[in-house]
Design an enzyme around this catalytic site. Structure first.
Site, PDB file in Angstrom:
ATOM      1  CD  GLU A 155      73.374  42.449 145.267  1.00  0.00           C
ATOM      2  OE1 GLU A 155      72.433  42.143 144.520  1.00  0.00           O
ATOM      3  OE2 GLU A 155      73.727  43.635 145.474  1.00  0.00           O
TER       4      GLU A 155
ATOM      5  CG  ASN B 174      71.152  43.938 138.874  1.00  0.00           C
ATOM      6  OD1 ASN B 174      70.070  43.351 138.871  1.00  0.00           O
ATOM      7  ND2 ASN B 174      72.175  43.543 139.614  1.00  0.00           N
ATOM      8  CD1 TRP B 175      65.642  48.075 137.543  1.00  0.00           C
ATOM      9  CD2 TRP B 175      63.820  46.962 136.841  1.00  0.00           C
ATOM     10  NE1 TRP B 175      64.959  48.896 136.679  1.00  0.00           N
ATOM     11  CE2 TRP B 175      63.839  48.233 136.234  1.00  0.00           C
ATOM     12  CE3 TRP B 175      62.776  46.088 136.550  1.00  0.00           C
ATOM     13  CZ2 TRP B 175      62.836  48.650 135.355  1.00  0.00           C
ATOM     14  CZ3 TRP B 175      61.788  46.497 135.674  1.00  0.00           C
ATOM     15  CH2 TRP B 175      61.820  47.770 135.078  1.00  0.00           C
ATOM     16  CE  LYS B 176      71.943  45.304 142.825  1.00  0.00           C
ATOM     17  NZ  LYS B 176      72.908  45.712 143.824  1.00  0.00           N
TER      18      LYS B 176
ATOM     19  CB  SER C 246      77.545  53.786 144.526  1.00  0.00           C
ATOM     20  OG  SER C 246      77.256  52.966 145.637  1.00  0.00           O
TER      21      SER C 246
ATOM     22  N   GLY D 284      72.454  49.615 139.882  1.00  0.00           N
ATOM     23  CA  GLY D 284      71.377  49.090 140.712  1.00  0.00           C
ATOM     24  C   GLY D 284      70.381  50.188 141.063  1.00  0.00           C
ATOM     25  N   GLY D 285      70.547  50.761 142.235  1.00  0.00           N
ATOM     26  CA  GLY D 285      69.602  51.744 142.783  1.00  0.00           C
ATOM     27  C   GLY D 285      69.170  52.829 141.805  1.00  0.00           C
TER      28      GLY D 285
ATOM     29  CG  HIS E 231      75.305  40.872 141.096  1.00  0.00           C
ATOM     30  ND1 HIS E 231      75.337  41.112 142.453  1.00  0.00           N
ATOM     31  CD2 HIS E 231      75.221  42.081 140.502  1.00  0.00           C
ATOM     32  CE1 HIS E 231      75.263  42.421 142.658  1.00  0.00           C
ATOM     33  NE2 HIS E 231      75.189  43.033 141.487  1.00  0.00           N
TER      34      HIS E 231
ATOM     35  N   GLY F 217      75.733  49.468 146.419  1.00  0.00           N
ATOM     36  CA  GLY F 217      74.660  49.849 147.336  1.00  0.00           C
ATOM     37  C   GLY F 217      75.126  50.637 148.546  1.00  0.00           C
TER      38      GLY F 217
ATOM     39  CD  GLU G   9      78.088  45.218 139.531  1.00  0.00           C
ATOM     40  OE1 GLU G   9      77.379  46.194 139.242  1.00  0.00           O
ATOM     41  OE2 GLU G   9      77.646  44.203 140.080  1.00  0.00           O
TER      42      GLU G   9
END
Ligand code: 13P
Length: 250
Positions: free
Chosen positions: A96, A9-11, A212, A233-234, A94, A172, A166
């Site tokens: 966010e 997930n590149w956000k 993470s 993500g990251g 999500h 993150g 999640e």
């Protein structure tokens, strides 16, 4: 029995050029399609470019979709519009989006139905906050989110749905859930699917852990009986790291 999944997930990251550079770098280094579903969920504006150039072993997903067919929703993208880009998946709900864009269990349910009606495969996110975990409310939260998300969804759709657990406190933060904690929650979600549908349905649905995940933690998580992959993500932003995650997931 359940094919593993590694979804990035590149956000809100990567310009078109950066995204294409990534796609070319990973294209011949990912496991074959029959071994793993390797997915990149990218910003909407570059989806069509990525679909055209993704190669054989990568699949592309979006990060959000609106539930209405069309109308006065400035800035939004309809499921039919998304479908015409050629993407296969869409992340829905999500944390966010729930936290910053007022998504609720109700809109998540509407979006899932709209996605399925337009041949998009939802990756449905759920998970508790730190406060909810610390006050023993994790199961209650997951039960509410999952029950509402699946309202009105028939069992024939389940093979096109992926669930991602999640925990918000792990996103993150570098604080990955322990293998056992992540597996317990994914197992609980599986038991909810058994209750809502059938035990075979629960055995067949794919459930990912996100929060993470890194090349370091992925093998331990993937070894758990209830975890079928990661929503990352990251660590999905660098091609080398994504290649490593995918190869460790098979
Ligand atoms: P991180 O892997 O950066 O913690 O993000 C997880 C996530 O939110 C994936 O959807």
């Amino acid at each position: 029995m359940r094919k593993p999944v590694m979804a990035g997930n590149w956000k809100m990251n990567k310009t078109r050029d950066e995204a294409l550079e990534f796609i070319y770098a990973v294209s011949d280094k990912l496991p074959a399609q029959n071994q793993l579903d390797s997915i990149i969920c990218a910003p909407a504006i570059i989806l069509r470019d990525l679909v055209k150039r993704k190669g054989n072993s990568l699949k592309i997903g979006a990060q959000n979709v609106h539930f209405a067919e069309s109308g006065a929703y400035t800035g939004e993208i309809s499921p039919a519009m998304l479908s015409t880009t050629g993407v296969e998946y869409v992340i829905i709900g999500h944390s966010e989006r729930r936290a910053y864009f007022n998504e609720t269990d109700e809109t998540v349910n509407l979006k899932i139905k709209a996605a399925l009606a337009n041949d998009l495969k939802p990756i449905i996110c759920c998970g508790e906050s730190l406060e909810e975990r610390e006050t023993g409310k994790t199961h209650e939260v997951l039960e509410r989110q999952i029950t509402k998300a699946f309202e009105g969804i028939t069992s024939e759709n389940l093979s096109n749905i992926i669930i991602a657990y999640e925990p918000i406190w792990a996103i993150g933060t570098g604080k990955v859930a322990s293998d056992e904690m992540a597996d317990e929650a994914c197992g609980y979600i599986r038991s909810l699917i058994a209750k809502l549908y059938c035990s075979l349905c629960a055995e067949e649905i794919r459930i990912l852990y996100g929060g993470s995940v890194s090349p370091k933690s992925v093998s331990g998580l993937m070894a758990q009986p209830n975890i079928d992959g990661g929503l990352v993500g990251g660590a999905s932003l660098k091609s080398d790291s994504f290649i490593e995650l995918c190869n460790k997931a098979v």
